[in-house]
Design an enzyme around this catalytic site. Structure first.
Site, PDB file in Angstrom:
ATOM      1  N   LYS A  15      41.776  44.199  27.558  1.00 14.06           N
ATOM      2  CA  LYS A  15      41.916  45.644  27.812  1.00 14.06           C
ATOM      3  C   LYS A  15      43.235  46.200  27.275  1.00 14.06           C
ATOM      4  O   LYS A  15      43.258  47.263  26.670  1.00 14.06           O
ATOM      5  CB  LYS A  15      41.841  45.939  29.321  1.00 14.06           C
ATOM      6  N   ARG A  91      40.683  49.993  40.515  1.00 16.88           N
ATOM      7  CA  ARG A  91      40.426  48.588  40.821  1.00 16.88           C
ATOM      8  C   ARG A  91      39.401  48.416  41.938  1.00 16.88           C
ATOM      9  O   ARG A  91      38.964  47.299  42.210  1.00 16.88           O
ATOM     10  CB  ARG A  91      41.721  47.891  41.240  1.00 16.88           C
ATOM     11  N   ARG A 125      47.482  30.431  27.803  1.00 15.50           N
ATOM     12  CA  ARG A 125      48.672  31.254  27.588  1.00 15.50           C
ATOM     13  C   ARG A 125      49.940  30.448  27.912  1.00 15.50           C
ATOM     14  O   ARG A 125      49.989  29.717  28.897  1.00 15.50           O
ATOM     15  CB  ARG A 125      48.595  32.503  28.473  1.00 15.50           C
ATOM     16  N   ARG A 158      52.587  29.870  33.201  1.00 17.70           N
ATOM     17  CA  ARG A 158      52.832  30.579  34.456  1.00 17.70           C
ATOM     18  C   ARG A 158      51.920  30.033  35.551  1.00 17.70           C
ATOM     19  O   ARG A 158      50.803  29.592  35.285  1.00 17.70           O
ATOM     20  CB  ARG A 158      52.550  32.079  34.266  1.00 17.70           C
ATOM     21  N   ARG A 169      41.422  34.458  40.565  1.00 17.92           N
ATOM     22  CA  ARG A 169      41.662  35.851  40.141  1.00 17.92           C
ATOM     23  C   ARG A 169      40.368  36.507  39.672  1.00 17.92           C
ATOM     24  O   ARG A 169      40.108  37.681  39.952  1.00 17.92           O
ATOM     25  CB  ARG A 169      42.685  35.889  38.999  1.00 17.92           C
TER      26      ARG A 169
END
Length: 212
Positions: A15, A91, A125, A158, A169
């Site tokens: 996004k 959200r 990532r 992370r 998530r």
């Protein structure tokens, strides 16, 4: 031409990347909740009967900014924008209903990406703890494995990019945002775009939707 575009999609769907390109392509304001909150940290919300008197106080305390405050900040950001691409809001269904009361969307575009693809993207990532540069072990690797191109520091993963956290998530996203997707589908505002092709192809598909 003034356009009101909402981009929906799970974490890792792209996004942010697509929103930035759309904003440049059509001369729109790129409105994200994170940027809007950071830009209005000192906004006086004392009349809202909230725990703190500014959004920044919630952020400094590491607490979630209440929906009512986020709604007010987004309304403020949209009121000064001629056209916009909205990313990361709403959200949940309550925020979607507030958004309907303050602005009229032209289209809500859902970037569709499978869970396995999202897990691959997010767990791959790597970030530099020194300079903040971001990489991906598959799609955007550094020149030397595990070493930052910019400053030579050792790259890290992370905590919220581990597979267990990523799947968690995605589950939370699904629970909160599925009603939002249905909200726009019921109003004939929703168009789904395949988010698994190359970023360029995804962008072209989004532009086709907007121009049609």
């Amino acid at each position: 031409m003034e356009k009101h575009i909402l981009l929906l999609g799970p974490p890792g769907a792209g996004k942010g990347t697509q929103s930035k390109r759309l904003a440049e392509e059509f001369g729109l304001e790129h409105v994200t909740t994170g940027d809007a909150l950071r830009g209005n940290k000192q906004m006086d919300i004392s009349e809202m009967d909230t725990e703190y008197d500014t959004p920044g106080a919630y952020m400094d305390a590491g607490e979630l900014v209440p929906d009512a405050v986020v709604n007010k900040i987004v309304e403020e950001a949209l009121s000064s924008a001629d056209g916009y691409v909205l990313d990361g809001y709403p959200r949940n269904i309550e925020q979607a209903e507030v958004l309907s009361s303050i602005t009229e969307l032209d289209v809500a575009i859902l970037l569709s990406v499978s869970e396995e693809e999202l897990v691959d993207r997010l767990t791959g990532r790597r970030v530099c703890p020194e300079c903040g540069a971001s990489y991906h072990i598959e799609f955007e690797p550094p020149a030397e494995t595990g070493v930052c191109d910019e400053c030579g520091a050792t790259l890290t993963q992370r905590d919220d990019d581990t597979e267990e956290t990523v799947r968690d998530r995605l589950r939370v996203y699904e629970e909160n945002t599925e009603p939002v997707v249905e909200h726009y589908r019921d109003r004939d505002k929703l168009v789904t775009v395949n988010g698994e092709t190359t970023p360029g192809d995804v962008f072209d598909s989004i532009v086709d939707v907007i121009n049609s």
